[in-house]
Write an enzyme that holds these catalytic residues in place. Structure first.
Site, PDB file in Angstrom:
ATOM      1  CG  HIS A  42      -1.780   1.223   1.298  1.00  0.00           C
ATOM      2  ND1 HIS A  42      -2.984   1.344   0.648  1.00  0.00           N
ATOM      3  CD2 HIS A  42      -1.591   2.402   1.944  1.00  0.00           C
ATOM      4  CE1 HIS A  42      -3.496   2.543   0.887  1.00  0.00           C
ATOM      5  NE2 HIS A  42      -2.676   3.194   1.674  1.00  0.00           N
ATOM      6  CD  GLU A  87     -26.843  15.679   7.861  1.00  0.00           C
ATOM      7  OE1 GLU A  87     -26.221  14.604   7.695  1.00  0.00           O
ATOM      8  OE2 GLU A  87     -28.002  15.717   8.321  1.00  0.00           O
ATOM      9  CG  HIS A 145     -31.579  17.828  17.312  1.00  0.00           C
ATOM     10  ND1 HIS A 145     -31.417  16.569  17.825  1.00  0.00           N
ATOM     11  CD2 HIS A 145     -32.131  17.669  16.081  1.00  0.00           C
ATOM     12  CE1 HIS A 145     -31.856  15.688  16.949  1.00  0.00           C
ATOM     13  NE2 HIS A 145     -32.291  16.319  15.883  1.00  0.00           N
TER      14      HIS A 145
END
Lengths: 656, 656
Positions: free
Chosen positions: A258, A405, A467
């Site tokens: 990788h 979002e 919220h």
């Protein structure tokens, strides 16, 4: 000897591995694996002109797996982009080189978007493809008609943002979006089967894509698939099977391939295996020539396009859109709007005032494309000038992004990067946490996008602490190169919108209330008082004994505290601070004149963090120091002590 | 009259709609739609005992679509949980009631996790189901053998985090996880077809789930599906087709039914349509009784389990695990480890020191389960005591989370909430932006989890600004109820780990370097000096003329600056600040004694934002004010002026 696709791909492989070895860091696994497929793409499909990286109708190419940056640097260099010289490749990942560790569009012309944080590329590319479809609907095939190609890795597809991007693209039937999934079955920790068993083709198909499996080391297979892909009526994902670290004798196909330099032995082995007999950073003239020719493939098409633009009735409008020039009549319209707001004297939420300002602006600026992550009615982002975009109505200007979002913020970056669009969108401020990865990338790239973020404090009330943003304004202010606006009323909201869309070099956030706020500005000024970030909203008679700083919904509290203090014979000045970043940019003398030398108290329904910059260690602060609670907002302001009395008390403490 | 499932469901509907009407806010669409299915689940399947909400082997029920909170409150109330009284339901969303707008586990016993931010519930539930499998492997079927049920909405499944959760669960073959997808085809903006066309069953199946479509208003269909689901060897998703706002004459099945009070007319219509003749908040005795009986269904099973625990050889260990009690020998082991670190005097990255501390701790604390979002080698989170968890080896203690930062953080919350696990995991600090939604929910809930976040500044070098945190330490410090540690060397890293795992009431972040750092602590102390958050690391002779504050890798720079200043006859004190939140909690006298009264200069390779609290408006700061760049880190420290000279110069400026 005829130069083959493989020869050309090997040049990409060689430059990539030599660069990573020289830098002693970087990721050569992907360039080695994807070189063949990318060579086919750049040689035979991608529409681009290295002489003009900004050609508006070029195909967009996004390396979503940004760690494989040497792939794109090699391709740009070999096809003739001046932005990447051989020395830049030699100096991969070094200070000042055009070849940073991950592709950065603001450093390297030819790089379309900054990638590296996985999944961002594919989600940004969705925005580019949306921009293409919209501008095609606006300006026609003659001017806008191109593809968006993406190379994405396993990591990109494991990130949640990729799902948001894929489902949005599938819904919108973005048929000119073609994703090449580098299907190498390896991530950093090892085989993908360590952590995933997803059938990616089935997953994409579940959301309306068409897919095909391709042998990434077979030129013909890739070419046939790309030819086929361009004919589809839906977005296409090609699962391009490759061997990561192709050619490396010991580590090819494993997690070790990788990243990181492979070391001299493996590199020598690759040279041997791919038949590359040339010293580091050297490419034989015949292969260089073949690549240069590939770079010139679209020249004629570009010239024809130039001619079409020159003769087009849309020329002026198109150029204005693509350069992001705003109409000159905005200032006047905003002044007119502010006058009406002052005259009306209404108490409304700033999210509603934002809707009113947008009604004015979207009328004047056709490049503004709005949207919301499924909170249209709450965010007030939809105006009468913005019809929904649907697969059948690309001329629309409003995106129902769905509950996505992060994907929304990334798509906005993509639209802004594409050019021709000034995107804004809405969600609740608390969900800035969901989209922060893309917001940040926008700040880094300097994309002009506006994040409308409503319900900006405990003032949202009953929905409760999940919220209620408490730390969000602070956490966004901490981010470099972004303007965070928190306007106090209808006038400031209009002023902040004017500033936000004029902020060409970075994102803006509009933090807006759910609850109604009383007018703070009761007399009209043509001047945009918010432009300096903070200003004396209400001065006191005589020398101020205290300065009260406030933003947004708390300006009302500051003004009432000023009045209460006046009754006790205490003179306090109120400073409104709609944008502390802009205030920071002002001359020190201006800042001093606004802040004064009296003790300071700030009031904001958020955490104190960051405010000491403005009120000093000994300043007073009225705000939040914990998460909120679920109740009507008037109860919450009392419970958490964000009151007129509290502000007055903090002032008194300091002047006793 | 025999009480039917429908009668019982209608009680849920009635309480839910009466509560939302009374509160004038909230979301009754989901409770009306899912009442029938949820009633079947609670009546016939869910293993729970309202008398003991903390029964360790209860089934976990997660309402991922948290806005439908009245569903769970009605169910808890009706089944006999003392936590939710009829008055709480009458006072839905009011200050002090046990019925906040969204379910909050720290407010309402019986609520397993706080939901509302969409997608968090399903991702947290994956962590709970993982905890169950691991503890089952550790303690056996007798003590741990339960299911985890989730109700998720369209919004949950549109959020990217759901993909991370789904793919992780599918990979791990979490067969005791059963998701009821409230398949009502509606979101706030309107029909789901406004923004999505995903075939959710196909999507789940692509990642190794089994799915079935169910009629959510047909008791038999739901019951048969749940019976079938419990027999599967893979996680199960039931697509439960429902009508949102079931019963509402005008708005049922539309976007309008999602939330908000419906108004008297619609409510009367629902009463009519479902045949509910009782006044608001009243439930007939027969139905109350049937629900109470349902609440007692698992009592015998609970008693049998109690007996099994009482007689189990694992009793002590099990109770210790479930209460989160740490072994007493940790302190000694850390002292021993610190001695060895000081004696060794090695220069290493703090991520390496973290790995060394984890080697000690994971040996002593079997509840610690580690992991990484595909950066195991970089995060140094894997130790010799933590074998990988696989579907075939649940006794393992290391999770290869894949490239899923957000899902990882949520799963950690779920494991901590389940009890019996102390989860930690790793990623790069910059990707805190990806997982911030779940990090925040952990802070709100107070879950004991540790986020190892390495590569914590421009010190990571070549990967460049996409990977270089600049504002992240600040943005995390802004969050309430979290400890952000940034240790300076091997000793502080060990001390911070000791503090992090002892932090029972909230998450901790370990910000760790990629690059090597010189030892800051060169003499051993048994005391954990980091416990007070900041301390005098190196005092000067005589009265300090300046105090230099530093964290992490910059402590080395502060110490060198102190030396440089001493050569010029300037006495400066160096304060190391591994955790500013803990320092804030200390008595003012201690803070003053550490900070002193001399001018202050701070050095941290991040933004100044938040530091004014400690250095004052006039203090000096050496750090970042922009994003970073790609280059070897030593070049970057020079380029951005984070140097010994710069710190010394800032000091000199202030004492001239």
């Amino acid at each position: 000897m005829a130069v083959t696709n493989r020869d050309m791909a090997n040049a990409v492989r060689a430059l990539s591995m030599d660069a990573v070895e020289a830098a002693k860091s970087g990721h050569v696994g992907l360039p080695l694996g994807m070189a063949d497929a990318a060579t086919v793409l750049f040689r035979k499909f991608l529409k681009f002109d290295p002489a003009d990286p900004n050609w508006a109708d070029r195909d967009r190419f996004v390396l979503s797996a940004g760690h494989g940056s040497m792939l794109i640097y090699s391709l740009l260099h070999l096809t003739g982009y001046k932005s990447v010289s051989r020395d830049d490749i030699r100096n991969f990942r070094q200070l000042g080189a055009k070849t940073p560790g991950h592709p950065e569009n603001f450093v390297t012309p030819g790089v379309e978007t900054t990638t590296g944080p996985l999944g961002q590329g594919i989600a940004t590319a969705v925005g580019m493809a949306m921009a293409e479809r919209h501008l095609n609907a606006r300006f026609g095939d003659d001017l806008v008609d191109h593809h968006t190609y993406v190379i994405a890795g396993d990591g990109c597809l494991m990130e949640g943002i990729s799902q948001e991007a894929i489902t949005l693209a599938g819904h919108l039937k973005l048929n000119k979006l073609i994703v090449l999934f580098d299907d190498n079955s390896v991530t950093i920790d090892g085989g993908t089967d360590l952590s995933d068993n997803t059938d990616q083709c089935a997953r994409f198909e579940a959301s309306g894509w068409i897919t095909k499996k391709v042998d990434g080391h077979d030129e013909k297979s890739v070419e046939a698939a790309l030819t086929w892909a361009k004919k589809q009526k839906k977005p296409v994902m090609l699962a391009v099977k490759t061997i990561i670290g192709y050619g490396a004798p010991k580590i090819a196909g494993t997690g070790k391939a990788h990243g990181g330099p492979y070391g001299a032995e493996e590199i020598a082995g690759i040279r041997e295996n791919i038949g590359w007999k040339y010293p580091p950073f050297e490419v034989p003239a015949a292969i260089e020539k073949a690549w240069a020719k590939a770079g010139e493939r679209s020249k004629k098409e570009h010239e024809a396009w130039n001619k079409r633009l020159a003769g087009s009735e849309h020329k002026g409008e198109f150029n204005a859109a693509m350069t992001g020039r705003l109409p000159k009549n905005i200032a006047k319209a905003i002044i007119k709007h502010k006058k009406a707001v002052v005259a009306g004297g209404e108490k409304k939420a700033t999210r509603q005032w934002s809707g009113a300002a947008l009604e004015v602006l979207t009328h004047l600026v056709p490049e503004m494309i709005g949207g919301s992550a499924d909170l249209t009615g709450s965010n007030n982002t939809k105006t009468s000038h913005t019809d929904p975009i649907t697969p059948k109505n690309w001329a629309g200007r409003y995106v129902h992004y769905g509950v996505r979002e992060h994907g929304m913020a990334a798509a906005m970056n993509g639209m802004a990067l594409h050019g021709g669009i000034l995107p804004y969108s809405g969600t609740f401020l608390v969900f800035a946490d969901y989209s922060r990865g893309a917001i940040r990338l926008g700040a880094l790239m300097g994309t002009r996008v506006v994040h409308v973020m409503t319900h900006d404090s405990i003032g949202l009330g009953e929905d409760g602490p999940t919220h209620q943003p408490v730390e969000h304004v602070a956490s966004l202010r901490a981010m470099p190169n972004m303007l965070v606006f928190r306007p106090a009323d209808g006038v400031e909201t209009a002023e902040c919108w004017e500033l936000a869309i004029a902020n060409e070099t970075g994102p803006s956030v509009m933090a807006l209330t759910r609850q109604g706020v009383a007018p703070a500005r009761t007399t009209h000024t043509d001047d945009n008082l918010s432009a300096k970030g903070a200003y004396v909203l209400s001065d006191c008679k005589g020398k101020a004994q205290a300065t009260i700083l406030a933003t947004g919904s708390e300006v009302e509290i500051a003004l009432a505290a000023q009045e209460m203090l006046a009754e006790d014979g205490i003179a306090a000045r109120v400073v409104s601070c709609p944008c502390l970043e802009l205030f920071e940019q002002q001359h020190g003398n201006y800042r001093k004149s606004v802040l004064g030398s009296a003790p300071r108290v700030a009031v904001e329904a958020g955490v104190r963090f960051g405010w000491d910059r403005w009120i000093g260690e000994d300043g007073g602060f009225v705000g939040m120091s914990s998460f909120g609670a679920s109740a009507p907002y008037t109860d919450l302001y009392k419970k958490f002590g964000i009151t007129v009395q509290a502000v007055a008390a903090e002032v008194k403490k300091r002047i006793a």
